[in-house]
Motif scaffolding. Structure first.
Motif, short mmCIF file in Angstrom:
data_model
loop_
_atom_site.label_atom_id
_atom_site.label_comp_id
_atom_site.label_asym_id
_atom_site.label_seq_id
_atom_site.Cartn_x
_atom_site.Cartn_y
_atom_site.Cartn_z
N SER A 1 0.72 -1.26 -0.08
CA SER A 1 -0.19 -0.01 -0.04
C SER A 1 0.96 1.38 0.02
O SER A 1 0.37 2.34 -0.61
N PHE A 2 2.09 1.15 0.63
CA PHE A 2 2.84 2.32 0.78
C PHE A 2 3.57 2.75 -0.60
O PHE A 2 3.64 3.60 -1.26
N GLY A 3 3.99 1.37 -1.25
CA GLY A 3 4.37 1.56 -2.56
C GLY A 3 3.60 2.05 -3.50
O GLY A 3 4.03 2.80 -4.32
N ALA A 4 2.40 1.54 -3.36
CA ALA A 4 1.38 2.28 -4.50
C ALA A 4 1.27 3.73 -4.22
O ALA A 4 1.09 4.55 -5.33
N CYS A 5 1.16 4.16 -2.99
CA CYS A 5 0.96 5.63 -2.59
C CYS A 5 2.09 6.40 -3.07
O CYS A 5 2.00 7.55 -3.80
N MET A 6 3.53 5.67 -3.08
CA MET A 6 4.71 6.35 -3.50
C MET A 6 4.80 6.40 -5.07
O MET A 6 5.06 7.31 -5.59
N ALA A 7 4.11 5.38 -5.70
CA ALA A 7 4.09 5.42 -7.14
C ALA A 7 3.24 6.76 -7.44
O ALA A 7 3.47 7.24 -8.66
N TRP A 8 1.92 6.85 -7.03
CA TRP A 8 1.30 8.07 -7.47
C TRP A 8 1.91 9.44 -7.04
O TRP A 8 1.67 10.27 -7.98
N ALA A 9 2.73 9.45 -5.93
CA ALA A 9 3.28 10.46 -5.67
C ALA A 9 4.26 10.84 -6.75
O ALA A 9 4.40 11.93 -7.15
N LEU A 10 5.06 9.81 -7.34
CA LEU A 10 6.13 9.96 -8.23
C LEU A 10 5.30 10.65 -9.58
O LEU A 10 5.74 11.31 -10.49
N TYR A 11 4.13 9.87 -9.93
CA TYR A 11 3.29 10.21 -11.22
C TYR A 11 3.10 11.91 -11.17
O TYR A 11 3.35 12.47 -12.14
N TYR A 12 2.56 12.21 -9.82
CA TYR A 12 2.07 13.64 -9.92
C TYR A 12 3.63 14.61 -9.79
O TYR A 12 3.63 15.75 -10.26
N THR A 13 4.73 14.06 -9.42
CA THR A 13 5.77 14.77 -9.42
C THR A 13 6.47 14.84 -10.77
O THR A 13 6.82 15.92 -11.02
N ILE A 14 6.26 13.66 -11.49
CA ILE A 14 6.60 13.87 -12.97
C ILE A 14 5.72 15.00 -13.85
O ILE A 14 6.49 16.02 -14.32
N LEU A 15 4.33 15.12 -13.62
CA LEU A 15 3.61 16.20 -14.09
C LEU A 15 3.89 17.33 -13.45
O LEU A 15 4.04 18.32 -14.23
N VAL A 16 4.40 17.78 -12.15
CA VAL A 16 4.81 18.91 -11.72
C VAL A 16 5.99 19.36 -12.33
O VAL A 16 6.04 20.54 -12.83
N SER A 17 6.69 18.33 -12.59
CA SER A 17 8.27 18.63 -13.30
C SER A 17 7.91 19.47 -14.78
O SER A 17 8.96 20.04 -14.95
N ARG A 18 6.99 19.34 -15.37
CA ARG A 18 6.45 20.05 -16.47
C ARG A 18 6.17 21.25 -16.37
O ARG A 18 5.86 22.06 -17.37
N HIS A 19 5.84 21.70 -15.17
CA HIS A 19 5.11 23.15 -15.00
C HIS A 19 5.87 24.03 -14.03
O HIS A 19 5.59 25.01 -13.81
N LEU A 20 7.22 23.45 -13.50
CA LEU A 20 7.78 24.19 -12.57
C LEU A 20 8.49 25.62 -13.44
O LEU A 20 8.67 25.39 -14.32
N PRO A 21 8.39 26.60 -12.73
CA PRO A 21 8.08 26.92 -11.21
C PRO A 21 6.58 27.39 -10.83
O PRO A 21 6.14 27.41 -9.60
N LEU B 1 -0.49 16.02 -6.01
CA LEU B 1 0.76 15.56 -5.19
C LEU B 1 0.73 15.71 -3.63
O LEU B 1 1.17 14.62 -3.20
N GLY B 2 0.02 16.39 -3.15
CA GLY B 2 -0.12 16.51 -1.88
C GLY B 2 -0.90 15.48 -1.24
O GLY B 2 -0.64 14.95 -0.24
N VAL B 3 -1.97 15.16 -1.91
CA VAL B 3 -2.69 13.78 -1.43
C VAL B 3 -1.97 12.52 -1.49
O VAL B 3 -2.01 11.81 -0.62
N ALA B 4 -1.19 12.26 -2.69
CA ALA B 4 -0.41 11.13 -2.54
C ALA B 4 0.77 11.15 -1.80
O ALA B 4 0.81 9.91 -1.00
#
Length: 534
Positions: free
Chosen positions: A142-162, A172-175
């Motif tokens: 369950s922890f691994g799944a949440c971390m995988a979703w956190a990574l997904y949103y981190t990837i999306l965030v990386s396209r919009h920084l800053p 990202l905060g929810v995951a």
């Protein structure tokens, strides 16, 4: 056309996974930690139900050091669903594992294409340390799944920084908050985004002033993520916010948690506090399927070949994945935390590695396009490796989590002897059946008035036996007096007590658990002995 085909294959694979989960979730044995974890969830439910007055959850063993996201949901579902509580937990855990696979698919598709995404999910499916573990490793998967979703949103965030859109920041905060609501290791997700922002600022802002502006804008746009993560962590892990030092206490515990217990590395017994720095890397090298390792090797070779041509500023999403792979591995190498049960405590890195491996294989196929024979040879080799892994997992069912690849040893018997085997004692689900069948056959020869209660010693948590044995049996802690002995063969625990072997749970010609009749033993033969370290 080809990409659409792989999209359809991915959907078919996900559909097959749903069928697999629904057909098999009742076949997996209870794990050692499940009772205490479920009690923790029940106590958290009491905490909220009492209006925060019943704080027994924070005095129950050391469970307060962990978040209760999974266990709280399971405790609620127990009151709703007409299923056995352990089946509920296993179905819920499998649902998390499934969600983790969806996250892997979405991450890989964001970084590459449909073929790579299909391959990444397929590789994760072939990994016993994920698909075999996802029913019983309730906290880890369950922890691994949440971390995988956190990574997904981190990837999306990386396209919009800053300037990160509000909806992405909140997701990202929810995951991240749900990951922290399971264990302090969710802080890795926070570290990933911090490192990403630092690297992005260095790559995209030329002057010191511009970098400060870049970092300030990033902080402001990610502030909603921090607030959402903190709130969810507080809900599912209330102890963490009940004292200023609690987070640090949990972090220290995660890093240096140790007790009197041994693990085994390539045939060598070692205290969990003295494991080599390479422990995790060694276990990953023998627990991941060969085709998975081939994908990682392909990714590494391709990266080395192309590294001079890569412009890092254009590859922030890829850098996000690199951070998620390198950071935990460096942490283990540097900090040398107490580790045991193989990759279990770092199960969350497996989905990230599958992303890299899937992209590695897909890119290798593209590079070999001009060389038809080599390409066909690689594809055939991958199919051969995949088929062999599928056969092995099928033969191990429902104990796929003890899967080892070719590099672990010359055969499966040596693998589970030299490395950790059924450490969760999941095979007791079938071993207890053998004992019941044995007594059934014996009682058929006895008068109906025979009402003897048989005492059973178990090399596991007592509740793992009570859950499956009927009223004819009682679990005893007096191992000397025990009539029967049930144990997995992990770490030679089956050799602690003598007795006539009346049943064996085998997979691939290897014993995973035994049942012994001790009733005819006398004197010294009845006493337990230390498990041999051979």
């Amino acid at each position: 056309m080809t990409l659409n085909l792989f999209k359809q294959l991915s959907y078919a694979l996900f559909a097959a996974l749903v069928v697999f989960i629904l057909l098999t979730f009742k076949q997996y044995g209870i794990s050692n930690d499940e009772q205490v974890q479920h009690v923790y969830g029940q106590l958290l439910l009491k905490f909220y139900g009492s209006g925060f007055t019943d704080q027994s959850a924070f005095m129950y063993k050391n469970l307060y050091l962990y978040g209760g996201f999974f266990d709280l949901i399971a405790a609620i579902l127990e009151k709703i669903l007409p299923l056995w509580v352990w089946d509920i937990r296993h179905l819920l855990s499998a649902a998390f594992g499934y969600a983790g696979m969806i996250a892997v698919y979405k991450c890989t598709r964001e970084l590459a294409d449909e073929r790579a995404a299909f391959l990444a999910v397929l590789l994760l499916c072939l990994t016993g340390a994920w698909t075999g573990a996802m029913f019983t490793h309730t906290k880890d998967v369950s922890f691994g799944a949440c971390m995988a979703w956190a990574l997904y949103y981190t990837i999306l965030v990386s396209r919009h920084l800053p300037r990160v859109p509000l909806h992405l920041s909140l997701k990202l905060g929810v995951a991240t908050g749900l990951a922290l609501g399971l264990r302090i290791g969710g802080a890795f997700a926070v570290i990933y985004i911090i490192l990403l922002v630092l690297i992005a600022g260095l790559l995209n802002a030329g002057t010191f002033k511009h970098r400060l502006s870049y970092y300030w804008q990033s902080i402001l746009s990610l502030l909603p993520a921090g607030i959402a993560a903190f709130c969810l962590m507080a809900i599912f892990w209330p102890w963490a916010v009940m004292g200023l030092s609690h987070i640090f206490i949990a972090a220290k515990s995660f890093s240096h948690f140790a007790f009197n217990m041994n693990t085994i590395v390539d045939g060598v017994f070692v205290s969990i506090g003295d494991v080599p720095r390479t422990y995790l890397l060694q276990y990953l090298s023998v627990r991941l399927p060969e085709v998975f390792l081939l994908g990682l090797l392909s990714a590494a070779v391709i990266l080395l070949i192309k590294i001079k041509k890569i412009r890092p500023a254009n590859h922030l999403p890829d850098i996000s994945v690199a951070i998620a792979i390198i950071t935990p591995l460096l942490f283990v190498l540097y900090d040398r935390p107490a580790l045991y049960n193989g990759v279990r405590h770092f199960t969350f890195i497996i989905p990230v590695l599958s992303i890299a491996a899937g992209i590695g294989l897909s890119t290798a196929f593209d590079i070999l396009n001009p060389y038809k024979k080599l390409r066909l040879g690689l594809i055939a080799f991958c199919i051969l490796l995949t088929s062999n892994t599928i056969y092995t997992l099928y033969a191990l069912h429902p104990y796929q989590y003890v899967y080892y690849n070719y590099f672990a040893g010359e055969n499966f018997k040596k693998d589970v002897h030299d490395w950790e085997g059924d450490y969760w004692s999941s095979s007791l689900i079938d071993a207890t059946k053998l004992l019941k069948f044995y007594i059934d056959a014996e009682q058929m020869k006895l008068p109906k008035s025979h009402k003897k209660i048989y005492s059973v010693a178990i090399c596991a948590e007592p509740f793992q036996g009570r859950a499956y044995l009927d009223k004819r049996f009682t679990i005893t802690e007096d191992w000397v007096a025990a009539d029967f002995y049930i144990s997995s063969t992990n770490m030679n625990c089956d050799k602690v007590l003598k007795g006539k072997i009346i049943g064996t749970i085998e997979r691939l010609d290897t014993s995973l658990a035994i049942v012994k009749d001790r009733r005819n033993l006398t004197g010294e033969d009845r006493r337990p002995h230390a498990a041999p370290r051979d």
